[in-house]
Design a protein around this motif. Structure first.
Motif, PDB file in Angstrom:
ATOM      1  N   UNK A 170      -1.293   8.634   3.299  1.00  0.00           N
ATOM      2  CA  UNK A 170       0.047   8.048   3.157  1.00  0.00           C
ATOM      3  C   UNK A 170       0.281   7.041   4.263  1.00  0.00           C
ATOM      4  N   UNK A 171       1.259   6.162   4.059  1.00  0.00           N
ATOM      5  CA  UNK A 171       1.632   5.187   5.071  1.00  0.00           C
ATOM      6  C   UNK A 171       2.441   5.876   6.166  1.00  0.00           C
ATOM      7  N   UNK A 172       2.746   5.139   7.230  1.00  0.00           N
ATOM      8  CA  UNK A 172       3.528   5.690   8.333  1.00  0.00           C
ATOM      9  C   UNK A 172       4.906   6.144   7.846  1.00  0.00           C
ATOM     10  N   UNK A 194       0.256  14.070   0.600  1.00  0.00           N
ATOM     11  CA  UNK A 194       0.630  15.162  -0.294  1.00  0.00           C
ATOM     12  C   UNK A 194      -0.097  16.460   0.024  1.00  0.00           C
ATOM     13  N   UNK A 195      -1.310  16.389   0.500  1.00  0.00           N
ATOM     14  CA  UNK A 195      -2.065  17.595   0.816  1.00  0.00           C
ATOM     15  C   UNK A 195      -3.516  17.262   1.079  1.00  0.00           C
ATOM     16  N   UNK A 196      -4.321  18.294   1.192  1.00  0.00           N
ATOM     17  CA  UNK A 196      -5.740  18.116   1.435  1.00  0.00           C
ATOM     18  C   UNK A 196      -6.555  18.909   0.412  1.00  0.00           C
ATOM     19  N   UNK A 197      -7.755  18.420   0.179  1.00  0.00           N
ATOM     20  CA  UNK A 197      -8.694  19.086  -0.725  1.00  0.00           C
ATOM     21  C   UNK A 197      -9.640  19.945   0.098  1.00  0.00           C
ATOM     22  N   UNK A 198      -9.848  21.157  -0.349  1.00  0.00           N
ATOM     23  CA  UNK A 198     -10.809  22.049   0.307  1.00  0.00           C
ATOM     24  C   UNK A 198     -11.883  22.424  -0.697  1.00  0.00           C
ATOM     25  N   UNK A 199     -13.129  22.396  -0.254  1.00  0.00           N
ATOM     26  CA  UNK A 199     -14.256  22.663  -1.144  1.00  0.00           C
ATOM     27  C   UNK A 199     -15.155  23.729  -0.528  1.00  0.00           C
ATOM     28  N   UNK A 231       0.834  -1.205   0.000  1.00  0.00           N
ATOM     29  CA  UNK A 231       0.000   0.000   0.000  1.00  0.00           C
ATOM     30  C   UNK A 231       0.868   1.254   0.000  1.00  0.00           C
ATOM     31  N   UNK A 232       0.478   2.230  -0.824  1.00  0.00           N
ATOM     32  CA  UNK A 232       1.169   3.508  -0.833  1.00  0.00           C
ATOM     33  C   UNK A 232       2.502   3.465  -1.562  1.00  0.00           C
ATOM     34  N   UNK A 233       3.457   4.325  -1.186  1.00  0.00           N
ATOM     35  CA  UNK A 233       3.492   5.199  -0.021  1.00  0.00           C
ATOM     36  C   UNK A 233       2.365   6.251   0.045  1.00  0.00           C
ATOM     37  N   UNK A 234       2.025   6.872  -1.100  1.00  0.00           N
ATOM     38  CA  UNK A 234       0.873   7.769  -1.112  1.00  0.00           C
ATOM     39  C   UNK A 234      -0.325   7.019  -1.685  1.00  0.00           C
TER      40      UNK A 234
END
Length: 482
Positions: free
Chosen positions: A160-162, A167-172, A96-99
């Motif tokens: 992301x994994x430990x 990478x970031x967040x989505x804002x709506x 899984x991941x990393x991202x």
């Protein structure tokens, strides 16, 4: 027939779960290609699944043989179950991941269904899973595709994994668009405005473009894949020869498995030509799982923690092997479309006439006869030779500025979207508990989706705006019966 161990596993898994006569001559198709009552209940001849409720998108083609049903069940298992971080005791599902965005295919396509954006009325409390953000910068990439952002790649991964930063967040946020039908009835649409916050590796590149994409339902995809390219191109030629604004165009995209350009048919901008290419790309982009088609993690040079993260399969091979990936593709290719419902209801019959009158069938072509799948080993011969009723031309159309994302993708420009199939729309609420439609789920139901139409479809929207309340309900009833 003697079953191999993998097939026995599959059977055990399976046992445990569950236009009018005037319109179509213009297209060069037979009079049997009419909408509605000419179709009846069938959506795919003998491959139609007579099912409703929570599992309406999860049934195999009823024509599959025992060996194919076993393979379907194995693919279903790898589609639904979560992948885990490496290293792990289970080497078949680690890496899984990393991202990533989701831990499984089913994390976005719950019950093989359609995703939804965060509830606009409640604000954004959790990061979206079934809504992803495509990224690119101006220019043309390899094979004519997009140029990824140099730091964040071609999509934002908000998990992301430990030991690795998301990478970031989505804002709506949203703006209200108000209007009225001709009879004075008011309506309000909510236009989402997207931005990215908490970017872990610095800002996006200058001129970076964002495009939100919701996860669609899965049933019937293998039948869409079996529509001949010549039929899709014929749709474009017929529209080009007709008067009026509707001029759909095919997207020509690079298919990783074929190693060639093909006509696109999957994705909201038809930027994928086959289920195999789509699936391998989603395993890497959405879950962080490498494959033969995508052997390297999607880490950019700026993401040092991502590059240093442990790899699955003990770092010796792609994290999903060709056979397992093939089973997942086969599973998707053999999901059956559900039968129509309420075909003889007066409102549905009336809605059928209104659908044709508003010229909806110009883009939402009702039916085809399927040909052969592009990669026979990844599908079933049972998808071929069927009369199917998906209601799509699989072409790109300019849908106007209100729906535009401003982001090209191969031959698609920033105002074009592929005509989505309409079969199964009326079952989304049963399966997923919502009625969110369009590429980012902004429309709450069929009528709102129509009101978002612009560009080539502006005339159709204007006709719907003139309908009275009873006729609007009838139009919706017809679409939801498909």
């Amino acid at each position: 027939m003697k079953l191999r161990p993998r097939q026995k596993l599959g059977l055990l898994i399976a046992a445990g779960g569950a236009a009018s006569a005037l319109l179509w001559p213009l297209w060069g198709h037979s009079h049997s290609d009419k909408v509605g009552r000419a179709q009846g209940e069938l959506t795919a001849d003998q491959a139609t699944a007579f099912v409703t409720g929570r599992n309406a998108f999860s049934m195999p083609l009823p024509t599959l043989d025992d060996e194919e049903r076993a393979r379907f069940a194995v693919g279903n298992s790898f589609f639904r179950r979560n992948w885990v971080e490496a290293p792990a005791s289970t080497t078949a599902r680690d890496g899984l991941g990393p991202h990533f965005i989701a831990r499984s295919c089913g994390g976005c396509h719950v019950q093989d269904g359609r995703g939804a954006p965060p509830d606009f009325r409640k604000g954004l409390s959790d990061q979206p899973v079934a809504l992803l953000m495509r990224l690119s910068i101006p220019g043309t990439g390899p094979h004519g595709g997009v140029v990824p952002d140099p730091v964040y790649g071609d999509q934002l991964n908000n998990a992301a994994i430990q030991g690795v930063e998301p990478e970031g967040q989505v804002q709506i946020r949203h703006e209200l668009i108000r209007g009225r039908f001709a009879d004075g009835t008011p309506y309000t649409l909510r236009k989402p405005i997207y931005s990215l916050t908490r970017l872990a590796y610095g800002p996006l590149a200058p001129g970076a473009m964002l495009s939100p994409r919701i996860a669609p339902q899965m049933a019937g995809l293998g039948l869409l894949e079996a529509i001949a390219e010549t039929d899709i191109l014929a749709n474009a030629s017929a529209q080009a020869a007709m008067s009026g604004p509707i001029k759909g165009t095919p997207n020509r995209v690079w298919d990783d498995l074929a190693g060639a350009h093909r006509v696109g048919r999957f994705g909201w901008k038809a930027n994928q030509a086959s289920l195999a290419s789509q699936t391998a790309g989603a395993f890497l982009g959405d879950i962080g799982i490498t494959s033969t088609q995508h052997p390297e993690e999607a880490c950019t040079p700026s993401q040092k923690d991502c590059l240093a993260a442990p790899k699955g399969a003990q770092g010796k091979a792609p994290e999903i092997d060709d056979r397992t990936l093939g089973d997942v593709v086969f599973y998707q290719a053999t999901l059956a479309p559900a039968a129509r419902r309420n075909v003889e209801r007066p409102a549905v019959v009336r809605g059928e006439a209104l659908f044709v009158q508003a010229q909806c069938a110009s883009c939402h072509r009702p039916s085809y006869t399927t040909g052969a799948p592009p990669f026979p080993r990844l599908s079933s011969a049972k998808v071929s030779g069927l009369k199917i009723w998906p209601y799509t031309d699989l072409l790109l159309h300019d849908m106007g500025p209100d729906l535009a994302d401003g982001r090209p993708d191969f031959a698609a420009n920033g105002q074009q979207w592929k005509t989505p199939p309409l079969w199964g729309v009326g079952l989304i609420h049963d399966v997923n508990g919502h009625r969110r439609l369009l590429h980012d789920g902004r429309a709450n139901g069929v009528l709102e989706a129509i009101l978002w139409h612009g560009g080539e479809a502006q005339g159709a929207k204007q006709q719907v705006l003139k309908l009275n309340a009873r006729d609007r309900q009838a139009l919706v009833a017809f679409v939801e019966s498909l």
